[in-house]
Structure formats: structure tokens, C-alpha cells
Design a protein around this motif. Structure first.
Motif, PDB file in Angstrom:
ATOM      1  N   GLU A   1       0.813  -1.211   0.000  1.00 52.51           N
ATOM      2  CA  GLU A   1       0.000   0.000   0.000  1.00 52.51           C
ATOM      3  C   GLU A   1       0.851   1.267   0.000  1.00 52.51           C
ATOM      4  O   GLU A   1       0.400   2.331  -0.428  1.00 52.51           O
ATOM      5  CB  GLU A   1      -0.914   0.013   1.233  1.00 52.51           C
ATOM      6  N   ALA A   2       2.090   1.155   0.456  1.00 51.65           N
ATOM      7  CA  ALA A   2       2.963   2.334   0.544  1.00 51.65           C
ATOM      8  C   ALA A   2       3.580   2.697  -0.802  1.00 51.65           C
ATOM      9  O   ALA A   2       3.975   3.853  -1.009  1.00 51.65           O
ATOM     10  CB  ALA A   2       4.065   2.100   1.567  1.00 51.65           C
ATOM     11  N   VAL A   3       3.688   1.727  -1.726  1.00 51.42           N
ATOM     12  CA  VAL A   3       4.342   1.991  -3.013  1.00 51.42           C
ATOM     13  C   VAL A   3       3.680   3.142  -3.772  1.00 51.42           C
ATOM     14  O   VAL A   3       4.372   4.057  -4.243  1.00 51.42           O
ATOM     15  CB  VAL A   3       4.380   0.705  -3.863  1.00 51.42           C
ATOM     16  N   PRO A   4       2.346   3.183  -3.941  1.00 53.39           N
ATOM     17  CA  PRO A   4       1.746   4.331  -4.650  1.00 53.39           C
ATOM     18  C   PRO A   4       2.013   5.670  -3.957  1.00 53.39           C
ATOM     19  O   PRO A   4       2.186   6.698  -4.621  1.00 53.39           O
ATOM     20  CB  PRO A   4       0.249   4.000  -4.652  1.00 53.39           C
ATOM     21  N   VAL A   5       2.065   5.640  -2.634  1.00 50.79           N
ATOM     22  CA  VAL A   5       2.330   6.880  -1.894  1.00 50.79           C
ATOM     23  C   VAL A   5       3.746   7.370  -2.182  1.00 50.79           C
ATOM     24  O   VAL A   5       3.979   8.555  -2.449  1.00 50.79           O
ATOM     25  CB  VAL A   5       2.124   6.652  -0.381  1.00 50.79           C
ATOM     26  N   TYR A   6       4.702   6.429  -2.142  1.00 51.15           N
ATOM     27  CA  TYR A   6       6.093   6.811  -2.427  1.00 51.15           C
ATOM     28  C   TYR A   6       6.257   7.291  -3.870  1.00 51.15           C
ATOM     29  O   TYR A   6       6.985   8.258  -4.138  1.00 51.15           O
ATOM     30  CB  TYR A   6       7.020   5.632  -2.156  1.00 51.15           C
ATOM     31  N   GLU A   7       5.593   6.630  -4.784  1.00 50.06           N
ATOM     32  CA  GLU A   7       5.716   7.035  -6.187  1.00 50.06           C
ATOM     33  C   GLU A   7       5.147   8.431  -6.408  1.00 50.06           C
ATOM     34  O   GLU A   7       5.706   9.247  -7.154  1.00 50.06           O
ATOM     35  CB  GLU A   7       4.997   6.017  -7.083  1.00 50.06           C
ATOM     36  N   GLN A   8       4.028   8.715  -5.758  1.00 54.11           N
ATOM     37  CA  GLN A   8       3.451  10.059  -5.863  1.00 54.11           C
ATOM     38  C   GLN A   8       4.394  11.101  -5.265  1.00 54.11           C
ATOM     39  O   GLN A   8       4.604  12.185  -5.827  1.00 54.11           O
ATOM     40  CB  GLN A   8       2.101  10.090  -5.139  1.00 54.11           C
ATOM     41  N   LEU A   9       4.983  10.753  -4.136  1.00 50.77           N
ATOM     42  CA  LEU A   9       5.879  11.681  -3.444  1.00 50.77           C
ATOM     43  C   LEU A   9       7.133  11.952  -4.270  1.00 50.77           C
ATOM     44  O   LEU A   9       7.565  13.104  -4.433  1.00 50.77           O
ATOM     45  CB  LEU A   9       6.239  11.092  -2.083  1.00 50.77           C
ATOM     46  N   LEU A  10       7.710  10.894  -4.832  1.00 46.52           N
ATOM     47  CA  LEU A  10       8.969  11.040  -5.565  1.00 46.52           C
ATOM     48  C   LEU A  10       8.753  11.595  -6.970  1.00 46.52           C
ATOM     49  O   LEU A  10       9.702  12.080  -7.584  1.00 46.52           O
ATOM     50  CB  LEU A  10       9.673   9.689  -5.625  1.00 46.52           C
ATOM     51  N   ALA A  11       7.532  11.522  -7.483  1.00 46.82           N
ATOM     52  CA  ALA A  11       7.251  12.185  -8.751  1.00 46.82           C
ATOM     53  C   ALA A  11       7.307  13.701  -8.590  1.00 46.82           C
ATOM     54  O   ALA A  11       7.682  14.420  -9.526  1.00 46.82           O
ATOM     55  CB  ALA A  11       5.880  11.755  -9.273  1.00 46.82           C
ATOM     56  N   THR A  12       6.937  14.181  -7.421  1.00 43.54           N
ATOM     57  CA  THR A  12       6.992  15.617  -7.139  1.00 43.54           C
ATOM     58  C   THR A  12       8.377  16.050  -6.694  1.00 43.54           C
ATOM     59  O   THR A  12       8.857  17.120  -7.073  1.00 43.54           O
ATOM     60  CB  THR A  12       5.965  15.981  -6.050  1.00 43.54           C
ATOM     61  N   PHE A  13       9.051  15.204  -5.908  1.00 44.07           N
ATOM     62  CA  PHE A  13      10.386  15.528  -5.391  1.00 44.07           C
ATOM     63  C   PHE A  13      11.378  14.448  -5.820  1.00 44.07           C
ATOM     64  O   PHE A  13      11.790  13.604  -5.015  1.00 44.07           O
ATOM     65  CB  PHE A  13      10.350  15.637  -3.866  1.00 44.07           C
ATOM     66  N   PRO A  14      11.762  14.435  -7.086  1.00 50.45           N
ATOM     67  CA  PRO A  14      12.623  13.344  -7.585  1.00 50.45           C
ATOM     68  C   PRO A  14      14.049  13.380  -7.047  1.00 50.45           C
ATOM     69  O   PRO A  14      14.783  12.400  -7.220  1.00 50.45           O
ATOM     70  CB  PRO A  14      12.615  13.568  -9.102  1.00 50.45           C
ATOM     71  N   THR A  15      14.458  14.456  -6.409  1.00 45.82           N
ATOM     72  CA  THR A  15      15.826  14.522  -5.878  1.00 45.82           C
ATOM     73  C   THR A  15      15.844  14.507  -4.355  1.00 45.82           C
ATOM     74  O   THR A  15      16.880  14.826  -3.754  1.00 45.82           O
ATOM     75  CB  THR A  15      16.513  15.807  -6.365  1.00 45.82           C
ATOM     76  N   ALA A  16      14.732  14.134  -3.729  1.00 47.07           N
ATOM     77  CA  ALA A  16      14.677  14.067  -2.262  1.00 47.07           C
ATOM     78  C   ALA A  16      15.299  12.753  -1.811  1.00 47.07           C
ATOM     79  O   ALA A  16      14.635  11.707  -1.771  1.00 47.07           O
ATOM     80  CB  ALA A  16      13.239  14.188  -1.782  1.00 47.07           C
ATOM     81  N   ALA A  17      16.572  12.792  -1.463  1.00 40.01           N
ATOM     82  CA  ALA A  17      17.298  11.563  -1.112  1.00 40.01           C
ATOM     83  C   ALA A  17      16.698  10.885   0.117  1.00 40.01           C
ATOM     84  O   ALA A  17      16.692   9.652   0.211  1.00 40.01           O
ATOM     85  CB  ALA A  17      18.771  11.892  -0.869  1.00 40.01           C
ATOM     86  N   LYS A  18      16.171  11.667   1.052  1.00 39.24           N
ATOM     87  CA  LYS A  18      15.634  11.050   2.264  1.00 39.24           C
ATOM     88  C   LYS A  18      14.383  10.223   1.967  1.00 39.24           C
ATOM     89  O   LYS A  18      14.145   9.193   2.620  1.00 39.24           O
ATOM     90  CB  LYS A  18      15.343  12.121   3.311  1.00 39.24           C
ATOM     91  N   TYR A  19      13.592  10.659   0.974  1.00 37.22           N
ATOM     92  CA  TYR A  19      12.416   9.869   0.611  1.00 37.22           C
ATOM     93  C   TYR A  19      12.814   8.621  -0.173  1.00 37.22           C
ATOM     94  O   TYR A  19      12.196   7.563  -0.012  1.00 37.22           O
ATOM     95  CB  TYR A  19      11.444  10.722  -0.200  1.00 37.22           C
ATOM     96  N   TRP A  20      13.830   8.716  -1.020  1.00 33.08           N
ATOM     97  CA  TRP A  20      14.329   7.527  -1.718  1.00 33.08           C
ATOM     98  C   TRP A  20      14.875   6.509  -0.710  1.00 33.08           C
ATOM     99  O   TRP A  20      14.631   5.305  -0.844  1.00 33.08           O
ATOM    100  CB  TRP A  20      15.420   7.917  -2.712  1.00 33.08           C
ATOM    101  N   LYS A  21      15.594   6.996   0.267  1.00 30.41           N
ATOM    102  CA  LYS A  21      16.158   6.102   1.291  1.00 30.41           C
ATOM    103  C   LYS A  21      15.045   5.425   2.079  1.00 30.41           C
ATOM    104  O   LYS A  21      15.096   4.212   2.355  1.00 30.41           O
ATOM    105  CB  LYS A  21      17.066   6.907   2.222  1.00 30.41           C
ATOM    106  N   GLN A  22      14.026   6.191   2.424  1.00 32.84           N
ATOM    107  CA  GLN A  22      12.897   5.610   3.150  1.00 32.84           C
ATOM    108  C   GLN A  22      12.176   4.576   2.286  1.00 32.84           C
ATOM    109  O   GLN A  22      11.756   3.513   2.784  1.00 32.84           O
ATOM    110  CB  GLN A  22      11.945   6.731   3.558  1.00 32.84           C
TER     111      GLN A  22
END
Length: 743
Positions: free
Chosen positions: A24-45
Motif C-alpha cells: 500500500e505504501a508503493v503508490p504513496v512513495y511514487e506520488q511523493l517522488l514524482a513531485t520531489f525526484p531529488t529528495a534523497a531522504k524519501y528515496w532512502k525511506q
């Protein structure tokens, strides 16, 4: 509509994803990283969520998407942890894969100022490798030495620790060999340590927790932009004097890190690409531009810069594709994109290609008169074909007769041809169709034309016609028809040469303005009737709204007693001393004003006393309030008495008025050295109790007050406490500190 780049919403989504199952978290992360593609902390999470459920395939895929665009140490250490865990049971093959992963990692983020732990981890990994033979042991030592020698010349937070570890390592292997190697690398290490100290100053100014959002002009964003610019300039200086390849690698790394946070800043992308191009790496510059267009697809500036780079290196087709991407399907193409593409085609494919595209572009719904002007100018200046240019202007005139800008451009073109007959005809046609309020600039240009090409009669005639036309549109009415000396100035000036002095010109401008606003001014009769009144009593209804007058309702005459909240109990009020005519408030437009009281200057003695005081070194009290107390107080005259005890060195524990605030006072040097006893006795006999300074000891202050009260007149005793309070405030009022002499 909620802002998609809201930092608060992004943090809320990230926290929500932590509590969800991975599916269930995958769509949330994809939405988040589509807006902030260089946010390393979100990629790490995101990647840690997959690693927690041992989803290795998804983990590798995420690392392949984010590693090269997010050069941040925590994310890369997460990557190396994953590699080591995946290869720990694969024996020699796994060790070799892990070693390659370390080399890959240090090749990208090894120059980071925070990469010290990564170098240490790699060295410890190499030391832990098994060595069965002497040759393997020798190879392992050589590999460890190479990593150490790279680490000690990299300006990181751990550079000093790396040097100490390297010394121990070399001494443990061979003291004879260590002496030569350490003496060779000591200067390099010293240079790296010095650069680290300078580098740290720039790094500390950067906020490494920011998310990449479009610039909004906030102060914090501007400070971060400035900090990154300074950091980039420092890296380009190459203070460590390393080789060009290593320096360029470090600069490129800094740009990549900068883009993690300034991802939406086109100037950073442009600087990065330009730096590559100037260094001769055109291919790298092109890759940067291609990435920038994905990051900022609506930025036309970057597309023009990219097309310019492709065209400059001879890649015409690649440049043409960039221009075509600006045009899109043609329906949403701007007039500027049409103009620039016409110019590009003229430069690269010739006159016919440009003409063909112009014929198509003029059918576009977004085609403005600028396209006609640009093509006609290009035909006239580049193709030297005045006939085609004239035909284009005539064709556009049918469509853009209502555009003053087009009329003026057409007139300029005809001026180049020296075709005064057609210029007059153009002005007459345009002015007959343009509404008066839009014809101001056209009339102005017509007047200038007559001043250059016409005679005096035609010049004056056009001037009169212009006045009549503009008089119907402006508020001036008939006043605009009057002749003024400004008309002569405009007719007989040339470029920056004027037929009068600047002072005369200012005077004429002022008089012209006053004349045009005469109907909004106060009538002469009104001014004459109001001349005898107190200033500020004129009615605001007669004052022009265009004239800025001072707000007399806010003017305050110097009088301490008019300030609210400053009345002290026991002090006589001076309000009654004011004249009754001035006590009543004047009203202008319903707003009460201050009385018309002329402030009195300070007495000479008081002014001399204030001038002799030392400079203030602390907070200043209300000077008006202090002066009001001093001026209103009656100082009693006491009998000559004994000399008061000299004040102690320490500050008083409390002042006479009972205030809990204490102020320090640095007394001026009255005399140097010791005074003679005879002089002291003379002073004692000639001074009064009132003129003697108060001691700073609380007990002695009370004793002295009793002595003064006993010798003072009865009528003055009641106000004595107030006098002391005033003196205490007065002492701190000008020095900012407390004087023992004033209690």
C-alpha cells in the motif's frame, strides 16, 4: 487548490507511508517522488521499506533510479549495506563484487565532505579480506595503502583521523618505508586539511534538509541560492591545486549536489551546462540540457540555450528539433517562438525556408504584429529587399491598424527609406482610425517627424492638431489647448541638448504641471481668506488628490506633558500653563491636531551641562519625560553641612526612588591626583547639602536624606522624594548608567 510542492504535505505523506504495508505504501512513495525526484531522504525511506521485506529486485530497481541523481552519503551507505548483505555468503566472488561497489560509490561521492566514514568502512573491509599467501598479503597491503593515500588528500570531516590511521598503518608495515611515504604525503595532507577548513565554512551555510521546490522569492531560498553559488565558486578556484581531472570531477559533484536542492532553478542548469561546454565537454553539456528539459519542461530559456549549443557545434537537425519542441502543434506556439524559428531557418536553410514558414505562421491564431515586423526587418536588413519588406508591412497594416506599436515600427521602416510622403500618409491613416486615448505615442512621433522633415508651418499645425486631439481625452480640457514654453523646448531641443538650463527646465515643468492642475487647486479667493488662519486649517476638499501634503494631524509639538501615560504622582502638571487658545485641538478633516505651541529652547546652563555628559553606552530613557520632571521640580535649598561620605566603588543595590532597575555610571575624570586638604575644606564650606553627591551605600543614602530633609524648607519637603527620583532618572537619561551623585 493545494500546492503540490507543499513541504508540510510531503512530510505528512512520508509519515503515512511509514505506517502502511509495502504494497500500500508503493503508490504513496511514487506520488511523493514524482513531485520531489531529488529528495534523497524519501528515496532512502522507500528503499529501506523494500529491504525490510527482503524484496531485492525492487530494491535494485529503486537504486538504479535514484543513486546517480541523489549524491547523498546516507543514501549511498544504504546502497553499500545492501550490496554487502547480498554478497556476504558468496565467497571470493561476493568480496570482489563488494569491492567494485565500494569503488563505484567512492567514484561518485568520495569527494563529499561527509564521506569520511565511507573511506573508513572501505579500508576496514579491505583489511578484513583473508590472505592465504604472502603475495595475497602484499596485494592487500597495497590496496589498503592506495585507499589511505586517496583518503588523506580528500578534504573531509575525518581527514585528520585518516592521517593518524595512515601513519599507524605504515609504521606497522615497515618503519623504513613509512618514513619516505609519510614525508611525501605530509604536504598533500596539510593542503587537504587547510582546504577542508575553508570548505567547511561554505558547507555550514547550506541547509541539507531542504526539499527542491520552485523558487518563490523567499529570503531563505535566496540565502540558499547564494550559499550554493559561493560554494561552487570556491570549488572552481581549486585551492588545493589538484590535477585538472580531479578538480573537474569535484566541481561536477558539487553541481550535482546543488541540483538536488535547486532543481527548479534554470540558472543553475544553465551554469552547469555552460561550465561543461567551456571545458570542452560538449557531450556532457548536452546531457545536462536534456536533463534540464525534463526537470523544467515549460522553461523556454533553457530550450533556446540548448538549441544555441547544438547549432554552434553544427548539429542543425538537433537544433531544429529543439525549436520544433517549442512550437509544439502550432496552436499554442507563442509569437516569439515563431520569430526565433524564422530566424533560425534563415540562418541555416536560407531565405526560401524562412519565407515559407512565415506564410504558415501568419495563419496561426497566436500570430501578433511582432511576427510581421520581425520578418519584414529581416528581409530588409539581411536580404536587402526593401520591396518585400514594404509589402509585408502593408499586409500587416490591414490586420494591425489598431496597434500603435505596429504603426511606429512601420514609420521607422519608412524613415530608413527616407520616404516622407508615405510616412505622412501612414500617420494620417492611423490617426483617423485609432481612438484618441491610444494615439498619444503616434501623435508624439508625428510631431517629431515634422520637426525633422517638415517646415515651421507644418510643425505648428501638427502640434495644434495633437493638442486638440488629446484635449478631448484628458482631464485638462481647454487648458491643454493653451500654448506654453514647453512646446518651444520640445521643438528646439535635440538629443541631449536643450535650449535652456536644467534649472529653467525644472521650473517650466513645474509651472506646466501646476497649470494643468489649476482646476484642482485651491481657488485664489479661498487662499486669500484662509491666509490669516493657523496653518493646517485649510479644508482638504480643496486640495488636489495628486499633491502630497504632510499629515499635519500627526505633528506633535515638543511638550513632554502631552505624552500619555507619563504623569507622575505628586508632580504638578504644566498643562494649565498653556494658553487657552492653544489648548483646544484644531480639526482638519475630522482629525484633531496638536496645539500650535512654539517649543522653548533649552536654557544655556542646562545645554552646557548636557554637552559635558559622557556618551551613552546603554539603553536610553525617554528624554522628554526626564526633562519635564527636572523642569517642574522645585529644588530645596539646604543649610551648609558636612561633606558627605565619598561613594563606594561598587554599584548601589537600589536607587532612591525604589526602582528595581540599576544603571551603572562611569563618572568623568574630575581631577587627576589627590586634592589638598585645604582645597577640600574650601569646597566643604562653599557647597550646600543639595549640591553634594549622594553615596552609593543604601544606609548612607538614608542618613543623608534625613539630614537634607531636616535642613530643607517645609514647603519643599513634600516634593523632595520626587526630586531624588528625577535626579536618578536624569543621571541615567544621558549616560545610560547610574551615577552615585544622582542617587
Amino acid at each position: 487548490m493545494e500546492d503540490k510542492y507543499s513541504v508540510e504535505s510531503a512530510e505528512a505523506l512520508a509519515n503515512e507511508a511509514l505506517r502502511l504495508p509495502i504494497s500500500e505504501a508503493v503508490p504513496v512513495y511514487e506520488q511523493l517522488l514524482a513531485t520531489f525526484p531529488t529528495a534523497a531522504k524519501y528515496w532512502k525511506q522507500y528503499v529501506e521499506a523494500h529491504m525490510a521485506v527482503n524484496n531485492d529486485d525492487a530494491t535494485k530497481q529503486i537504486f538504479s533510479r535514484c543513486l546517480l541523481n541523489c549524491l547523498q552519503i546516507p543514501l549511498w551507505r544504504c546502497y553499500i549495506s545492501f550490496i554487502r548483505k547480498a554478497n556476504e555468503k558468496k565467497g571470493l566472488e561476493g568480496q570482489e563484487e563488494t569491492r567494485k561497489a565500494f569503488d563505484f560509490m567512492l567514484g561518485y561521492v568520495g569527494s563529499d565532505i561527509a564521506s569520511g566514514p565511507v573511506w573508513t568502512e572501505y579500508i576496514n573491509f579491505l583489511k578484513s579480506l583473508p590472505a592465504q599467501t604472502a603475495q595475497e598479503e602484499s596485494q592487500r597491503m597495497i590496496a589498503v595503502r592506495k585507499v589511505y593515500q586517496k583518503a588523506i588528500v580528500t578534504p573531509t570531516h575525518h581527514v585528520e583521523q585518516h592521517w593518524r590511521d595512515y601513519e599507524n598503518f605504515e609504521n606497522s608495515v615497515s618503519r623504513a618505508l613509512a618514513k619516505g611515504l609519510l614525508s611525501e604525503y605530509q604536504p598533500k595532507y596539510n593542503s587537504a586539511r587547510a582546504v577542508y577548513r575553508e570548505r567547511k565554512k561554505y558547507v555550514d551555510e547550506i541547509d541539507w534538509n531542504l526539499l527542491a521546490v520552485p523558487p518563490s522569492g523567499s529570503l531563505k531560498e535566496e540565502l540558499q541560492w547564494t550559499a550554493w553559488k559561493r560554494f561552487l565558486a570556491f570549488e572552481k578556484e581549486n585551492s588545493q591545486r589538484i590535477d585538472t581531472s580531479s578538480a573537474n570531477k569535484r566541481i561536477s559533484f558539487t553541481y550535482e549536489q546543488c541540483l538536488m536542492y535547486l532543481y527548479h532553478y534554470p540558472d543553475i542548469w544553465y551554469d552547469y551546462a555552460t561550465w561543461h561546454a567551456k571545458g570542452g565537454s560538449i557531450d556532457s553539456a548536452i546531457k545536462v540540457y536534456q536533463r534540464s528539459l525534463k526537470a523544467l519542461p515549460d522553461c523556454a530559456l533553457l530550450r533556446y540555450a540548448y538549441a544555441e549549443l547544438e547549432e554552434s557545434r553544427g548539429a542543425i537537425q538537433a537544433a531544429k528539433k529543439v525549436y520544433e519542441s517549442l512550437l509544439g502543434d502550432g496552436a499554442n506556439a507563442t509569437a516569439l517562438s515563431h520569430i526565433q524559428f524564422i530566424r533560425f531557418l534563415r540562418r541555416t536553410e536560407g531565405v526560401e525556408a524562412a519565407r515559407k514558414y512565415f506564410l504558415d505562421a501568419r495563419k496561426s491564431p497566436n500570430c501578433t504584429y511582432h511576427v510581421y515586423v520581425a520578418y519584414a526587418t529581416m528581409a530588409f536588413c539581411m536580404d536587402k529587399d526593401a520591396k518585400i519588406a514594404h509589402n509585408v508591412f502593408e499586409a500587416g497594416l490591414k490586420r494591425f491598424m489598431h496597434e500603435p506599436g505596429y504603426i511606429l515600427e512601420y514609420a521607422d521602416f519608412l524613415s530608413r527609406l527616407n520616404d516622407d510622403r508615405n510616412i505622412r500618409a501612414l500617420f494620417e491613416r492611423a490617426l483617423s482610425s485609432l481612438p484618441p486615448e491610444e494615439s498619444v505615442e503616434v501623435w508624439k512621433r508625428f510631431s517629431q517627424f515634422e520637426q525633422t522633415y517638415g517646415d515651421l508651418v507644418s510643425m505648428l499645425k501638427v502640434e495644434q492638431r495633437r493638442k486638440e486631439a488629446l484635449a478631448r481625452t484628458g482631464e485638462e480640457g481647454a487648458s491643454a489647448l493653451q500654448n506654453s514654453l514647453q512646446d518651444v523646448v520640445s521643438r528646439y531641443s535635440f538629443m541631449d541638448l536643450w535650449p535652456c538650463s536644467s534649472r529653467e527646465l525644472d521650473h517650466l515643468s513645474r509651472q506646466d504641471w501646476l497649470s494643468s492642475n489649476a482646476n484642482k487647486k485651491v481657488e485664489k479667493s479661498t487662499l486669500a481668506n484662509e491666509a490669516d488662519k493657523i496653518p493646517g486649517q485649510l479644508s482638504n476638499s480643496n486640495i488636489s488628490s495628486k499633491v502630497v501634503y504632510p499629515d499635519t494631524s500627526r505633528m506633535v509639538v515638543y511638550d513632554p506633558n502631552q505624552k500619555p501615560g507619563l504623569t507622575t504622582t505628586g508632580l504638578p502638571s504644566t498643562a494649565s500653563t498653556l494658553p487657552s487658545s492653544n489648548a483646544s485641538s484644531l480639526v482638519i478633516g475630522g482629525v484633531p491636531t496638536a496645539p500650535n505651541v512654539v517649543p522653548k529652547p533649552l536654557p544655556p546652563a542646562l545645554a552646557a551641562f548636557i554637552a559635558s555628559l559622557p556618551a551613552a553606552e546603554g539603553p536610553l530613557p525617554d528624554v522628554d519625560y526626564v526633562l519635564s520632571i527636572c523642569l517642574q521640580s522645585t529644588i530645596p535649598i539646604g543649610e551648609p553641612g558636612k561633606l558627605a561620605t565619598q561613594p563606594q566603588a561598587g554599584p548601589a543595590s537600589s536607587d532612591v526612588s525604589g526602582s528595581s532597575k540599576s544603571h551603572l555610571f562611569k563618572p568623568r575624570d574630575r581631577q587627576h591626583g589627590k586634592r589638598k586638604d585645604a582645597d577640600r575644606q574650601d569646597d566643604d564650606e562653599s557647597s550646600t547639602v543639595q549640591s553634594q553627591p549622594l553615596p552609593k551605600d543604601a544606609f548612607k543614602i538614608r542618613q543623608l536624606r534625613k539630614a537634607r530633609a531636616g535642613g530643607a524648607p517645609t514647603g519643599a519637603a513634600a516634593s523632595y522624594g520626587s526630586v531624588q527620583t528625577a535626579s536618578a532618572s536624569y543621571g541615567s537619561g544621558f549616560s545610560g548608567e547610574q551615577s552615585g551623585s544622582f542617587g
